[in-house]
Design a protein around this motif. Sequence first.
Motif, short mmCIF file in Angstrom:
data_model
loop_
_atom_site.label_atom_id
_atom_site.label_comp_id
_atom_site.label_asym_id
_atom_site.label_seq_id
_atom_site.Cartn_x
_atom_site.Cartn_y
_atom_site.Cartn_z
N ARG A 149 0.83 -1.20 0.00
CA ARG A 149 0.00 0.00 0.00
C ARG A 149 0.87 1.26 0.00
O ARG A 149 2.07 1.21 0.20
CB ARG A 149 -0.92 0.02 1.22
CG ARG A 149 -1.76 -1.23 1.44
CD ARG A 149 -2.64 -1.57 0.23
NE ARG A 149 -3.70 -0.60 0.05
CZ ARG A 149 -4.94 -0.78 0.46
NH1 ARG A 149 -5.29 -1.89 1.07
NH2 ARG A 149 -5.87 0.13 0.24
N GLY A 192 1.54 0.80 -4.90
CA GLY A 192 0.12 0.69 -4.57
C GLY A 192 -0.46 2.05 -4.35
O GLY A 192 0.15 2.91 -3.71
N ASP A 219 -2.57 5.11 -2.93
CA ASP A 219 -2.92 5.53 -1.59
C ASP A 219 -4.32 6.09 -1.60
O ASP A 219 -4.92 6.28 -2.64
CB ASP A 219 -1.91 6.57 -1.10
CG ASP A 219 -1.68 6.46 0.40
OD1 ASP A 219 -2.58 5.94 1.07
OD2 ASP A 219 -0.63 6.90 0.86
#
Length: 613
Positions: A501, A550, A552
């Motif tokens: 992430r 990834g 946000d």
Amino acid sequence: MGDLSLIHLTYAGSGKPTASVEFDPALTVIYGASDTGKSFIAESIEYMLGGTRAPEVPEADGYSQILLGLRLPDGSALTLLRAPHSNTIQIHQQDLRDLVTGFADTQVTATHTARSKNSLSLFLLGELGLADLRIRKNEAGASRGLALTDLVHLSVVPETRMVDPLSPVLHSAAASGKTAAASVIRLMLTGESDPDVDTGLNAGQRRVNKGKITLLDQIILDLQSKLTTNESIRELRDRQARLQASIDEHSTTLRVITDRYLGAVTARMRAAEERSTIESRLSEVGDLVSRFRLLEEQYRSDLARLEMVTEAGSLLGYFRVGTCVFCGAEPEHQNPGHGEYETTQLHLAVQNETAKTSALLADLLPTIEDLRAQFDALSARRASVLQDTARRDEEIAATEELMAPMRERMEEHLQARSAIERSLDLHERIDELEERRSRLDGESVGPAQRPAAYVPNRILSAFDETLRRTLEAWKVPSVEFPEYDQYGMDIRAGGRPRASRGKGVRSVLHSAFTTALAQFCLSNTRPHPGFIVLDSPVVTYRDPISDPVGEDVDLTSHVVDHFYRDMLGFPGQAVIIENGDPPADVISEACVYRFTGAGPGRHGFFPMAVGDG
């Protein structure tokens, strides 16, 4: 087993103004401008609790003593004194907040090793009642004593580790520390210490264990035969989550249709009551109109008779002055008032009766008209109510047709969910038996290699629920179904590991993990220091170009506000360090420090502006 709490952090030096912050027993919030020493506070706390790297900023030059005030589980206060870049910590059995010149009550080493006999770790763990706990340090099963830094690592999180893709439970990416890290988590979640044994079983014990293992294998096979699907626990949970989402959606739709149905039924009942009232009133008004019409006819008949009497009297001379029509006497021979009196009285009586009857008729006619108007209005309203009742009947029939298939689908979903829950229960029982078998066999069981020390599924599920409730309380988007993957040793949310992430989500997952772990331990009397320090826990960040691993999500002020309000109810002590302002209601309830930098008020941790690490 008790809890520690932080009292204050103070920097002192000869000829230098004291720099200090005091911590509230519940919630302390330190926020404000960048480069004001906020992160320096978190790094200093970590250093004073056995860290090896002293935080450095130019404004700290000349400060020779770092003082950390602690309150022990018995309520007494003490002060840890450590010089920058020193491995020695002085312990003073009192609360000191200025340059210390007296002798210490005890002196210990800051770092702890297997050969340490007088370390800060041994001292504080002894005060906490955790000195005898051990953790596994390698796959072979060898163990070591729990160290204070094992707990501090999971309760004090500086900004650099908050956003680091490395798992919150790991000290480094080196494989050599993974077994110990997994064992620490297992100790904190279960409260079970690893045994201090390295020897294997003798021949007799191995034969007994073999028989137990055979029995457990048979029970496990019997349970596995009852599973109706080959799905794994993760796949079952994913399907359960999707099914629950569908159930929630159907429930919402069914609730809307049911509300429509109940609304239509209620409206029809009201319409039926109104129609009954209208028909009752129509009957009353109709009866009154009929009666008053008869009375009107009577009045008109009376007036006609009176008119006839008047005309007949005129023709017969009853109402003229002259020869008396009653006795034949001429006017000059009549007694005073004789015929005139008789005639006048009769004439007046007819006139009075006519006037009276006319007045009654005049009063009656408007009443009849008003009643007829009421009757017409009630008749029109009755027709409208009948139309509304017909519409409600159609709406009720339509909603009943919609509800029938929805209820059938809902019943199917509920049955499917029950089947999944039964399968998950079987998996849980199998996991428990496999855990027992693994302990007997001395090696891992299952399709994949597991860590040497792992958490039973029922306890891990309880912790995952605490983590889920924490993130739900913070209203964090895009982190559905959070859980701690003990085999991957990382947090997963939305089907993805935390490391994949963006920085903002990594930060909030790390802070949620630390908070949930503390809540779980404190609520279940598990080993924990009793406080947490979170630096930049809900930082707002979005940079898909520089962080392509990834995407946000924006952690809006909505999330930040819910985070702070939830931390007001944290069961232990919490120190939050952030850049953004907390909500006003939190400022009024927590101990708050606002560092303004160049603005009015407190400039920063040190009397002059400093770099915020």
